[in-house]
Every structure is written in C-alpha cells, then in structure tokens.
Design a protein around this motif. Structure first.
Motif, PDB file in Angstrom:
ATOM      1  N   ARG A  89       9.097 -26.768  61.767  1.00 27.57           N
ATOM      2  CA  ARG A  89       9.998 -25.987  60.914  1.00 27.57           C
ATOM      3  C   ARG A  89      10.634 -26.908  59.893  1.00 27.57           C
ATOM      4  O   ARG A  89      11.062 -28.005  60.217  1.00 27.57           O
ATOM      5  CB  ARG A  89      11.079 -25.311  61.759  1.00 27.57           C
ATOM      6  N   LYS A  90      10.729 -26.442  58.660  1.00 29.75           N
ATOM      7  CA  LYS A  90      11.333 -27.245  57.601  1.00 29.75           C
ATOM      8  C   LYS A  90      12.851 -27.230  57.666  1.00 29.75           C
ATOM      9  O   LYS A  90      13.488 -28.162  57.199  1.00 29.75           O
ATOM     10  CB  LYS A  90      10.839 -26.769  56.235  1.00 29.75           C
ATOM     11  N   ASP A  91      13.436 -26.192  58.295  1.00 28.97           N
ATOM     12  CA  ASP A  91      14.899 -26.091  58.329  1.00 28.97           C
ATOM     13  C   ASP A  91      15.541 -26.924  59.433  1.00 28.97           C
ATOM     14  O   ASP A  91      16.684 -27.351  59.295  1.00 28.97           O
ATOM     15  CB  ASP A  91      15.351 -24.628  58.437  1.00 28.97           C
ATOM     16  N   ASN A  92      14.817 -27.173  60.550  1.00 27.35           N
ATOM     17  CA  ASN A  92      15.448 -27.914  61.638  1.00 27.35           C
ATOM     18  C   ASN A  92      14.530 -28.953  62.296  1.00 27.35           C
ATOM     19  O   ASN A  92      14.911 -29.575  63.275  1.00 27.35           O
ATOM     20  CB  ASN A  92      15.994 -26.947  62.701  1.00 27.35           C
ATOM     21  N   SER A  93      13.328 -29.108  61.786  1.00 32.87           N
ATOM     22  CA  SER A  93      12.339 -30.089  62.270  1.00 32.87           C
ATOM     23  C   SER A  93      11.883 -29.852  63.710  1.00 32.87           C
ATOM     24  O   SER A  93      11.254 -30.722  64.304  1.00 32.87           O
ATOM     25  CB  SER A  93      12.862 -31.524  62.130  1.00 32.87           C
ATOM     26  N   LYS A  94      12.167 -28.686  64.280  1.00 35.65           N
ATOM     27  CA  LYS A  94      11.671 -28.373  65.622  1.00 35.65           C
ATOM     28  C   LYS A  94      10.213 -27.931  65.523  1.00 35.65           C
ATOM     29  O   LYS A  94       9.787 -27.365  64.524  1.00 35.65           O
ATOM     30  CB  LYS A  94      12.514 -27.290  66.284  1.00 35.65           C
ATOM     31  N   VAL A  95       9.464 -28.183  66.607  1.00 30.32           N
ATOM     32  CA  VAL A  95       8.023 -27.932  66.607  1.00 30.32           C
ATOM     33  C   VAL A  95       7.672 -26.630  67.319  1.00 30.32           C
ATOM     34  O   VAL A  95       8.167 -26.346  68.414  1.00 30.32           O
ATOM     35  CB  VAL A  95       7.269 -29.114  67.255  1.00 30.32           C
ATOM     36  N   LEU A  96       6.822 -25.861  66.692  1.00 32.52           N
ATOM     37  CA  LEU A  96       6.244 -24.648  67.251  1.00 32.52           C
ATOM     38  C   LEU A  96       4.770 -24.943  67.502  1.00 32.52           C
ATOM     39  O   LEU A  96       4.067 -25.391  66.601  1.00 32.52           O
ATOM     40  CB  LEU A  96       6.375 -23.502  66.246  1.00 32.52           C
ATOM     41  N   THR A  97       4.312 -24.741  68.737  1.00 31.23           N
ATOM     42  CA  THR A  97       2.888 -24.913  69.024  1.00 31.23           C
ATOM     43  C   THR A  97       2.311 -23.570  69.442  1.00 31.23           C
ATOM     44  O   THR A  97       3.009 -22.715  69.988  1.00 31.23           O
ATOM     45  CB  THR A  97       2.621 -25.944  70.150  1.00 31.23           C
ATOM     46  N   THR A  98       1.038 -23.407  69.153  1.00 34.89           N
ATOM     47  CA  THR A  98       0.340 -22.195  69.561  1.00 34.89           C
ATOM     48  C   THR A  98      -1.091 -22.566  69.897  1.00 34.89           C
ATOM     49  O   THR A  98      -1.639 -23.521  69.350  1.00 34.89           O
ATOM     50  CB  THR A  98       0.390 -21.127  68.458  1.00 34.89           C
ATOM     51  N   THR A  99      -1.659 -21.826  70.822  1.00 30.16           N
ATOM     52  CA  THR A  99      -3.056 -22.036  71.177  1.00 30.16           C
ATOM     53  C   THR A  99      -3.751 -20.691  71.241  1.00 30.16           C
ATOM     54  O   THR A  99      -3.115 -19.648  71.430  1.00 30.16           O
ATOM     55  CB  THR A  99      -3.216 -22.734  72.541  1.00 30.16           C
ATOM     56  N   ARG A 100      -5.052 -20.727  71.099  1.00 29.79           N
ATOM     57  CA  ARG A 100      -5.859 -19.523  71.264  1.00 29.79           C
ATOM     58  C   ARG A 100      -7.036 -19.889  72.153  1.00 29.79           C
ATOM     59  O   ARG A 100      -7.732 -20.859  71.889  1.00 29.79           O
ATOM     60  CB  ARG A 100      -6.340 -19.010  69.917  1.00 29.79           C
ATOM     61  N   THR A 101      -7.216 -19.108  73.210  1.00 30.52           N
ATOM     62  CA  THR A 101      -8.332 -19.306  74.137  1.00 30.52           C
ATOM     63  C   THR A 101      -8.866 -17.942  74.568  1.00 30.52           C
ATOM     64  O   THR A 101      -8.193 -16.924  74.408  1.00 30.52           O
ATOM     65  CB  THR A 101      -7.898 -20.076  75.402  1.00 30.52           C
ATOM     66  N   LEU A 102     -10.074 -17.939  75.106  1.00 34.28           N
ATOM     67  CA  LEU A 102     -10.635 -16.723  75.694  1.00 34.28           C
ATOM     68  C   LEU A 102     -10.490 -16.812  77.203  1.00 34.28           C
ATOM     69  O   LEU A 102     -10.863 -17.820  77.806  1.00 34.28           O
ATOM     70  CB  LEU A 102     -12.116 -16.583  75.357  1.00 34.28           C
ATOM     71  N   VAL A 103      -9.937 -15.759  77.783  1.00 37.28           N
ATOM     72  CA  VAL A 103      -9.762 -15.691  79.231  1.00 37.28           C
ATOM     73  C   VAL A 103     -10.227 -14.301  79.675  1.00 37.28           C
ATOM     74  O   VAL A 103      -9.621 -13.302  79.288  1.00 37.28           O
ATOM     75  CB  VAL A 103      -8.286 -15.923  79.641  1.00 37.28           C
ATOM     76  N   GLY A 104     -11.306 -14.256  80.447  1.00 39.03           N
ATOM     77  CA  GLY A 104     -11.797 -12.975  80.943  1.00 39.03           C
ATOM     78  C   GLY A 104     -12.120 -11.979  79.847  1.00 39.03           C
ATOM     79  O   GLY A 104     -11.850 -10.789  80.000  1.00 39.03           O
ATOM     80  N   GLY A 105     -12.657 -12.450  78.729  1.00 30.05           N
ATOM     81  CA  GLY A 105     -13.016 -11.560  77.627  1.00 30.05           C
ATOM     82  C   GLY A 105     -11.851 -11.163  76.738  1.00 30.05           C
ATOM     83  O   GLY A 105     -12.020 -10.396  75.788  1.00 30.05           O
ATOM     84  N   GLU A 106     -10.662 -11.666  77.028  1.00 29.57           N
ATOM     85  CA  GLU A 106      -9.489 -11.384  76.195  1.00 29.57           C
ATOM     86  C   GLU A 106      -9.108 -12.633  75.417  1.00 29.57           C
ATOM     87  O   GLU A 106      -9.299 -13.756  75.891  1.00 29.57           O
ATOM     88  CB  GLU A 106      -8.301 -10.942  77.054  1.00 29.57           C
ATOM     89  N   LEU A 107      -8.550 -12.433  74.245  1.00 26.57           N
ATOM     90  CA  LEU A 107      -8.045 -13.525  73.425  1.00 26.57           C
ATOM     91  C   LEU A 107      -6.578 -13.720  73.803  1.00 26.57           C
ATOM     92  O   LEU A 107      -5.774 -12.799  73.689  1.00 26.57           O
ATOM     93  CB  LEU A 107      -8.169 -13.172  71.947  1.00 26.57           C
ATOM     94  N   VAL A 108      -6.256 -14.917  74.283  1.00 27.70           N
ATOM     95  CA  VAL A 108      -4.886 -15.209  74.706  1.00 27.70           C
ATOM     96  C   VAL A 108      -4.273 -16.209  73.726  1.00 27.70           C
ATOM     97  O   VAL A 108      -4.761 -17.322  73.568  1.00 27.70           O
ATOM     98  CB  VAL A 108      -4.849 -15.783  76.139  1.00 27.70           C
ATOM     99  N   GLN A 109      -3.203 -15.772  73.081  1.00 28.59           N
ATOM    100  CA  GLN A 109      -2.442 -16.640  72.190  1.00 28.59           C
ATOM    101  C   GLN A 109      -1.192 -17.053  72.942  1.00 28.59           C
ATOM    102  O   GLN A 109      -0.402 -16.208  73.356  1.00 28.59           O
ATOM    103  CB  GLN A 109      -2.050 -15.904  70.905  1.00 28.59           C
ATOM    104  N   SER A 110      -1.024 -18.345  73.106  1.00 25.10           N
ATOM    105  CA  SER A 110       0.148 -18.872  73.802  1.00 25.10           C
ATOM    106  C   SER A 110       1.020 -19.608  72.802  1.00 25.10           C
ATOM    107  O   SER A 110       0.508 -20.276  71.903  1.00 25.10           O
ATOM    108  CB  SER A 110      -0.285 -19.834  74.912  1.00 25.10           C
ATOM    109  N   TYR A 111       2.331 -19.493  72.976  1.00 20.76           N
ATOM    110  CA  TYR A 111       3.292 -20.099  72.068  1.00 20.76           C
ATOM    111  C   TYR A 111       4.294 -20.934  72.854  1.00 20.76           C
ATOM    112  O   TYR A 111       4.630 -20.600  73.979  1.00 20.76           O
ATOM    113  CB  TYR A 111       4.111 -19.032  71.333  1.00 20.76           C
ATOM    114  N   ASN A 112       4.806 -21.981  72.218  1.00 25.93           N
ATOM    115  CA  ASN A 112       5.924 -22.727  72.776  1.00 25.93           C
ATOM    116  C   ASN A 112       6.817 -23.143  71.620  1.00 25.93           C
ATOM    117  O   ASN A 112       6.346 -23.683  70.621  1.00 25.93           O
ATOM    118  CB  ASN A 112       5.471 -23.973  73.541  1.00 25.93           C
ATOM    119  N   TYR A 113       8.108 -22.852  71.790  1.00 23.97           N
ATOM    120  CA  TYR A 113       9.101 -23.292  70.803  1.00 23.97           C
ATOM    121  C   TYR A 113      10.368 -23.661  71.552  1.00 23.97           C
ATOM    122  O   TYR A 113      10.922 -22.838  72.287  1.00 23.97           O
ATOM    123  CB  TYR A 113       9.400 -22.194  69.781  1.00 23.97           C
TER     124      TYR A 113
END
Length: 167
Positions: free
Chosen positions: A131-155
């Motif tokens: 983030r440009k306003d506070n320099s904190k990091v947002l991570t995200t991933t995308r994987t396939l699990v059991g035929g579903e697309l799983v987007q995971s986030y951490n902030y």
C-alpha cells in the motif's frame, strides 16, 4: 476494493492469483505453452473471513456489505508469462494485463493505491502488493483445489479466501 494491474487483488471483486503448471521443457527454444489450467471464466461461489479481511484493509461497513454480494466473475487468459484478466462484478468491470515478475501500480476499488507484482511459485500464482498510504503488504494467491479456484488473501495478520467455480 480491488488490486489489479497484474492480476488482481479484488476486495469488492476478488483477488487474483493464478496457479499454472510448469512445463519441464520450458527452456527448449521450440517450447509452446501448454493449455493453462486456470484459463476460463470463474464465478465466486463463497467466501471465508472476507468481511474481517476487508475491515482490516479499512473498508467501511457499507462497502463491506455490498462487496459480500458483488457476484464477481473472473476471466483468465494466459499466454506464457503474460496474463489478461477481466473482472466483472455488480460494481465495475476491469481489464488487467500483466507479466510475471513485472511491477505495476494499481488502485483498489475504494481508491487505495498499491504497487507490486505477481510471481509463479510451483502451481501457485502469488501476488505481493504494498500500500502506498501505509507501506503495509497485501498478499494474495490463486490455486486450484478440487476443481475450484481458491484465492487466498493476507493483510496485516488477517487471512481470507474466496472460492470460485468454473463457468
């Protein structure tokens, strides 16, 4: 709220991370990219801890309630290390073009500015955005699990997931 530009961290849409299998012959000059596992259109089916995640990101309660029902669809087209993503939700439609490892700037749906890039880690696409306003990091991933697309986030210590079904 959305992080895009190189994939997408879509908070009112859905964040983007794409897992694509590596081809063992990728170093061969005659290598042609294999059919990409994540190519296609994916519609959000359910979310886990998404409200808490958005709250941690600073999204107000009204926008969080709306984002829970955004009907996000993500269309993914990959050619080699280049991606074209189309995100369509109740609130907006965005086209995103990016290449793996190439930094880019992006404005989330609530106006939050971020900068980062996507990298392939095995069968997972991992995005890291600051983030440009506070320099904190947002991570995200995308994987396939059991035929579903799983987007995971951490902030800032809060994890969430959005699970998509192929259309």
């Amino acid at each position: 709220m959305q992080v895009q530009g190189g994939g997408a961290v879509c908070i009112n849409s859905g964040q983007l991370a794409v897992a694509v299998p590596r081809c063992p012959s990728a170093s061969s000059p005659s290598h042609q990219p294999a059919a990409m596992t994540f190519n296609g259109t994916w519609k959000v089916d359910r979310s886990e801890n998404y409200d808490k995640f958005m709250e941690q990101m600073g999204v107000n309660v009204m926008k969080r309630k709306l984002a829970e029902h955004d009907n996000l669809k993500i269309t993914i087209e990959q050619t080699g290390d280049k991606f074209h993503i189309k995100e369509s939700s109740t609130f907006r439609t965005k086209d995103i073009d990016f290449s793996l490892g190439v930094p880019f700037d992006y404005s989330l749906a609530d106006g939050t500015e971020v900068s980062g890039s996507w990298e392939m880690e095995g069968d997972m696409l991992k995005g890291k955005f600051t983030r440009k306003d506070n320099s904190k990091v947002l991570t995200t991933t995308r994987t396939l699990v059991g035929g579903e697309l799983v987007q995971s986030y951490n902030y800032d210590g809060v994890d969430a997931k959005r699970i998509f079904k192929k259309q």
